[in-house]
Design an enzyme around this catalytic site. Structure first.
Site, short mmCIF file in Angstrom:
data_model
loop_
_atom_site.label_atom_id
_atom_site.label_comp_id
_atom_site.label_asym_id
_atom_site.label_seq_id
_atom_site.Cartn_x
_atom_site.Cartn_y
_atom_site.Cartn_z
N HIS A 88 -1.86 7.81 -0.13
CA HIS A 88 -2.80 8.48 -0.03
C HIS A 88 -3.22 9.58 -0.02
CE1 HIS A 88 -3.08 3.85 0.18
NE2 HIS A 88 -3.30 3.82 1.44
N HIS A 113 -5.17 0.56 -2.59
CA HIS A 113 -3.60 -0.46 -3.37
C HIS A 113 -4.04 -0.76 -4.18
CE1 HIS A 113 -4.82 -0.52 1.35
NE2 HIS A 113 -3.68 0.66 1.64
#
Lengths: 329, 329
Positions: B56, B215
């Protein structure tokens, strides 16, 4: 083609409107969106103007602001802006000390900036950036291409303009920084130009384009995909061959994402390149890592190394306040 | 799979080493790379610690530094860090005023931060971020997911910690900002986890995942690709429904790229969302646009809106010096 856009014809206008709204404290749009300008200019400071095709964001509009550019002229995607845009920008931001144009070496940009310069009734000079060591001559150029090193030229010359250097000194400085800068890139995927609707070039699932240009132009050769260390070795090797730095040379290292490359991977490349530079006795004084000179959604990266001295490093560190680069204020 | 990496097992370690080298003026790595910490801590300031799976970036390590986090614990890609990491980070950066953990609401993160908190022999509290309005419960969560709004919580609470607010006040502030924050995202392509070697999910050439998680978890529905205005309307509509802002409400707007999205397109989205917010009588005081909370190479974006008041806006504007966010110094 999968893109966050409305109509292909409106991409640039809508993106510029969003950009100007988001950064209204720094920039404003010229009439008919001919250019992005610094909201406030400083009388007696040389005006720095750059520009080029869109699709390389944040270059150039993202570098308009205090300590860097006074205006940027955005062409359509991968298309030179018109002389009309550059002329309008120059007339809007020139405040008596002249205009320095910073131009990436592409035939369209070179011609149009030259036409604008010829029409401009103010002192002016031009710095040409041609930092890409991958190839001599290319799809859109005679001679080497100007790529990610452009932002380093714009930052250092921008800081010198801010401290009051005159037009001739800035031109000399820009040419010095350009000569001290070398870049090379690699593409893992093609970019897709909105108006084309399909990838600019085709790469196999196990291939990469070594030495790619920022419009997806061919590089040195198409090869099998290898690991980051091998890629870093080829890019850094070509750069060091060009710059021939002495041992102990101090440099700025820019690892630049082309738009579709995860930050996680860019830092893997930073790790790989810094080891190679250390092995070559080169001393990395400053790092810049991120997507700064992009090719739309292309996956891949470029490496740029600029040899610096005390003066240019101080100018690099000087305060800057733009949409994409900001420090010291 | 095309990635700028060497061996899959080394991606995180090499990326962290590159990151620590590039930002050595701000951060250092803990032993065995268990955490990224601020180079210098400030005695008597509450220590802010966050973390989560990698992939991320720049979240969370990119937000370590003055005015934001004291440490971040990076797990493997899309995998929670271990309690051991959080405990080591807390013991390294706690200076007597206690520890505030900022945790995105995923089951693995929640469990591991709780275990670390239970073992920690210092004052501590936890703020849970769950700003994603797309779905209740999800692949890895009970309740709403924590996504890009996390950086807004980290920035505002980080500034309050810097000015000397105590642990209880910071926990209350974090919960207040979290409640005032709503996000939703859309994916145009899947991400590819290095260890998996293939896309996490499959999307047709004309499809997008509306409400996707960071995700690649499923969102609300898979629909035909539409234009930026329609996408903005669905994301912004869901956000406004959740926040129910009064007319004249002041907000921060974050348009966040997921890693594979050109900057050109992000500003098209800014343009689209700001019109919708203006129509709803909402007043955008600050914009942040870029790839800040990514999903590796996923194409797409999320929109985050945080309702602010004079206090939280002042804290947002306060100086910050991290790898990924920097202003005022």
């Amino acid at each position: 083609m999968k893109k966050l856009i409305n109509h292909v014809d409106d991409v640039l206008a809508e993106s510029l409107d969003g950009f100007a709204a988001a950064h209204g404290d720094i920039v404003s749009l010229g009439e008919e969106r001919l250019f992005v300008r610094r909201r406030t200019t400083q009388p007696g400071k040389v005006a720095l103007i750059s520009g080029g095709g869109s699709g390389h964001e944040p270059l150039h509009a993202g570098f308009v602001g205090r300590g860097m550019l006074d205006a940027a002229c955005p062409g359509h995607v991968f298309t030179s802006p018109t002389p009309n845009q550059m002329l309008a920008a120059a007339e809007a931001v020139e405040t008596g000390a002249g205009v320095l144009f910073i131009v990436k070496n592409y035939s369209g940009d070179m011609m149009n900036f030259q036409l604008a310069a010829d029409m401009l009734d103010r002192d002016h000079a031009t710095v040409i950036v041609n930092d890409d060591v991958a190839v001599e001559n290319s799809t859109y150029t005679t001679g080497r291409r100007g790529v990610a090193g452009t932002l380093i030229v714009e930052k250092i010359v921008g800081a010198a303009a801010e401290r009051g250097d005159n037009l001739a000194a800035l031109k000399t400085l820009g040419e010095t920084v350009n000569k001290a800068t070398a870049s090379m890139g690699v593409a893992l995927t093609s970019c897709t130009v909105p108006a084309a609707g399909q990838p600019t070039f085709q790469l196999g699932e196990d291939e990469m384009e070594m030495g790619v240009g920022i419009h997806g132009e061919p590089g040195r050769r198409r090869v099998k995909l290898t690991g980051a260390d091998d890629i870093a070795a080829e890019l850094t090797g070509a750069i060091l061959k060009d710059l021939s730095p002495r041992r102990g040379q101090e440099v700025i290292l820019l690892v630049n994402g082309f738009g579709g490359t995860p930050v996680l991977e860019l830092y893997v490349m930073v790790h790989a390149v810094r080891k190679l530079l250390a092995d070559a006795g080169v001393n990395v004084m400053r790092y810049l890592t991120g997507a700064y000179v992009t090719s739309l959604d292309m996956a891949g990266c470029s490496v740029t190394v600029t040899a610096v001295d005390g003066n240019t490093l101080t100018l690099w560190d000087a305060p800057v306040h733009t949409a994409a680069l900001r420090w010291g204020m």
